[in-house]
Write an enzyme that holds these catalytic residues in place. Structure first.
Site, PDB file in Angstrom:
ATOM      1  N   ARG A  46       0.682  75.899  -2.703  1.00  0.00           N
ATOM      2  CA  ARG A  46       1.448  77.075  -2.460  1.00  0.00           C
ATOM      3  C   ARG A  46       0.527  78.397  -2.399  1.00  0.00           C
ATOM      4  O   ARG A  46       0.627  79.167  -1.363  1.00  0.00           O
ATOM      5  CB  ARG A  46       2.408  77.345  -3.678  1.00  0.00           C
ATOM      6  CG  ARG A  46       3.663  76.467  -3.656  1.00  0.00           C
ATOM      7  CD  ARG A  46       4.847  76.783  -4.377  1.00  0.00           C
ATOM      8  NE  ARG A  46       4.522  76.873  -5.851  1.00  0.00           N
ATOM      9  CZ  ARG A  46       4.649  75.703  -6.670  1.00  0.00           C
ATOM     10  NH1 ARG A  46       4.949  74.554  -6.343  1.00  0.00           N
ATOM     11  NH2 ARG A  46       4.337  76.035  -8.009  1.00  0.00           N
ATOM     12  N   LYS A 137      13.889  92.677  -2.872  1.00  0.00           N
ATOM     13  CA  LYS A 137      14.922  91.878  -2.131  1.00  0.00           C
ATOM     14  C   LYS A 137      15.950  91.330  -2.912  1.00  0.00           C
ATOM     15  O   LYS A 137      15.553  90.510  -3.915  1.00  0.00           O
ATOM     16  CB  LYS A 137      14.106  90.851  -1.109  1.00  0.00           C
ATOM     17  CG  LYS A 137      15.244  90.716  -0.208  1.00  0.00           C
ATOM     18  CD  LYS A 137      14.691  89.140   0.402  1.00  0.00           C
ATOM     19  CE  LYS A 137      15.180  88.285  -0.286  1.00  0.00           C
ATOM     20  NZ  LYS A 137      14.942  86.826   0.576  1.00  0.00           N
ATOM     21  N   GLU A 183      20.265  92.446   1.072  1.00  0.00           N
ATOM     22  CA  GLU A 183      20.533  91.396   2.231  1.00  0.00           C
ATOM     23  C   GLU A 183      21.912  90.737   2.143  1.00  0.00           C
ATOM     24  O   GLU A 183      22.112  89.719   1.122  1.00  0.00           O
ATOM     25  CB  GLU A 183      19.297  90.456   1.931  1.00  0.00           C
ATOM     26  CG  GLU A 183      19.352  89.346   2.997  1.00  0.00           C
ATOM     27  CD  GLU A 183      18.237  88.154   2.925  1.00  0.00           C
ATOM     28  OE1 GLU A 183      17.441  88.355   1.853  1.00  0.00           O
ATOM     29  OE2 GLU A 183      18.280  87.240   3.570  1.00  0.00           O
ATOM     30  N   LYS A 225      18.983  94.475   5.214  1.00  0.00           N
ATOM     31  CA  LYS A 225      18.608  92.954   6.001  1.00  0.00           C
ATOM     32  C   LYS A 225      19.873  91.943   6.226  1.00  0.00           C
ATOM     33  O   LYS A 225      20.378  91.388   5.434  1.00  0.00           O
ATOM     34  CB  LYS A 225      17.701  92.209   5.004  1.00  0.00           C
ATOM     35  CG  LYS A 225      17.084  90.815   5.411  1.00  0.00           C
ATOM     36  CD  LYS A 225      15.930  90.419   4.704  1.00  0.00           C
ATOM     37  CE  LYS A 225      15.557  89.096   5.097  1.00  0.00           C
ATOM     38  NZ  LYS A 225      14.611  88.585   4.676  1.00  0.00           N
TER      39      LYS A 225
END
Ligand code: 5MM
Length: 347
Positions: A46, A137, A183, A225
């Site tokens: 990752r 977010k 979002e 978003k």
């Protein structure tokens, strides 16, 4: 809260020709992405993959104004010991953090979800800011459909609960001088047509902005978003690029106050080129009150992931592929993408 700083950060992230790289896949989601390319989901893989992205100077410096990170990545170091956050900053981009705890089943609403993560969020924001995050977010998930007996989806209960959580999160982010990306995602899954997608997106956005108002969120210091208005993936009728652009902009104009500085779309499972073509078409429709750009996960990363396939020898190829997608979306963010430019990339 310093609203002028929040506003300036939002504007900087979505500077002309720039958008957001959504690299905030949780460990479970990156597992699915890595499975497709035959890569083991280890912490080192990752790290290597994300380091490859953040070291792609051509993409990062010119077209990626902000990067959304997962908790692990915000704390991770590159192979040479440099914190990954520093790589992002060195490229002139702004580090951000996904703070939601994921969508969980919502009691009393079969087949619907509520995004969790508000408990302890104030304290987490303090730490995230110290670690370098300047924006955050939170994603609320909505779906059109009939999940069996009972009311259709989305129900008003689920719609309201997610809008309320988004607003509470956004208020906490601003309290800690962090720009909230709000979002609300209407999933593309389903056989609904574009008309239904437009109606439900309008309903969601109205509810979200009402809750943001009641929570005292300063619109000048946030980024929206949203999904684009597209028909369901299983719908027989798929619409033209122009129709998607026209419908998307019409819904946004009905629901999003002009005080919001920027809108950065999610890609939601659209093909790479569709996501780019739609954004460019939206920006070709003439002046709108907000910057209209991208905050793509899959539409920016599918190609570089496939090119990389976990092999050190493929890093340059993967970086070229990421640079190409970033450039195409950077052009789309100013309405200047064309299919001919897309082909010139040759990836
Ligand atoms: C990158 O994926 C994000 C995180 O997903 P999980 O929390 O489920 O692991 C996701 O929220 C993403 O930021 C948005 O959906 C936009 O990504 P796409 O791929 O739709 O552009």
């Amino acid at each position: 809260m310093n609203i002028d700083d929040l506003h300036a950060t939002a504007i900087r992230i979505l500077a002309p020709g720039k958008g957001i790289l959504a690299a905030d896949e949780s460990t479970g989601t990156i597992q699915k992405r890595f499975e497709k390319i035959g890569v083991a989901n280890t912490e080192q893989n990752r790290r290597d993959y994300r380091e490859l992205l953040f070291r792609t100077e051509a993409a990062m410096r010119s077209h990626i104004g902000g990067v959304i990170l997962y908790d692990e990545t915000l704390r991770q170091q590159a192979k040479d010991g440099t914190p990954l956050v520093k790589l992002i900053e060195a490229a002139g981009s702004v580090p951000g953090i996904k703070v939601d705890g994921g969508a969980k089943p919502l009691a009393g609403a079969p087949n619907e979800t509520i995004t969790e993560g508000l408990d302890g969020l104030r304290e987490r924001f303090v730490e995230y800011r110290q670690l370098g995050a300047r924006f955050a977010k939170w994603r609320g998930v909505y779906q059109i459909g009939h999940g069996g007996p009972g009311p259709g989806r989305p129900s008003h209960g689920a719609l309201h609960a997610n809008a309320h959580a988004l607003a509470r999160y956004a208020a906490l982010a601003q309290e800690n001088d962090i720009v909230p990306i709000v979002e609300p995602e209407l999933l593309m899954d389903g056989n609904h047509g574009i008309e239904a997608a437009a109606g439900v997106t309008e309903w969601i956005l109205n509810e979200v902005f009402r809750e943001l108002y009641y929570a005292g969120v300063r619109l000048e210091g946030m980024i929206l978003k949203p999904n684009m208005v597209v028909s369901g993936l299983q719908c027989a009728k798929q619409n033209s690029v122009e129709e998607v652009a026209r419908r998307t902009l019409a819904v946004l104009k009905r629901c999003v106050p002009a005080a919001v500085p920027g809108i950065a779309f999610l890609s939601g499972g659209q093909s790479d080129v569709d996501a780019t073509a739609h954004l460019s078409a939206i920006n070709s429709l003439g002046a709108s009150p907000w910057t209209l750009s991208f905050s793509y996960g899959r539409a920016l990363q599918s190609a570089p992931q496939a090119a990389w396939a976990g092999k050190a020898d493929n890093v340059a190829k993967a970086q070229a592929s990421f640079a190409h997608r970033a450039l195409m979306n950077g052009l789309a963010a100013v309405g200047k993408w064309t299919p001919a430019l897309e082909r010139q990339g040759g990836h």
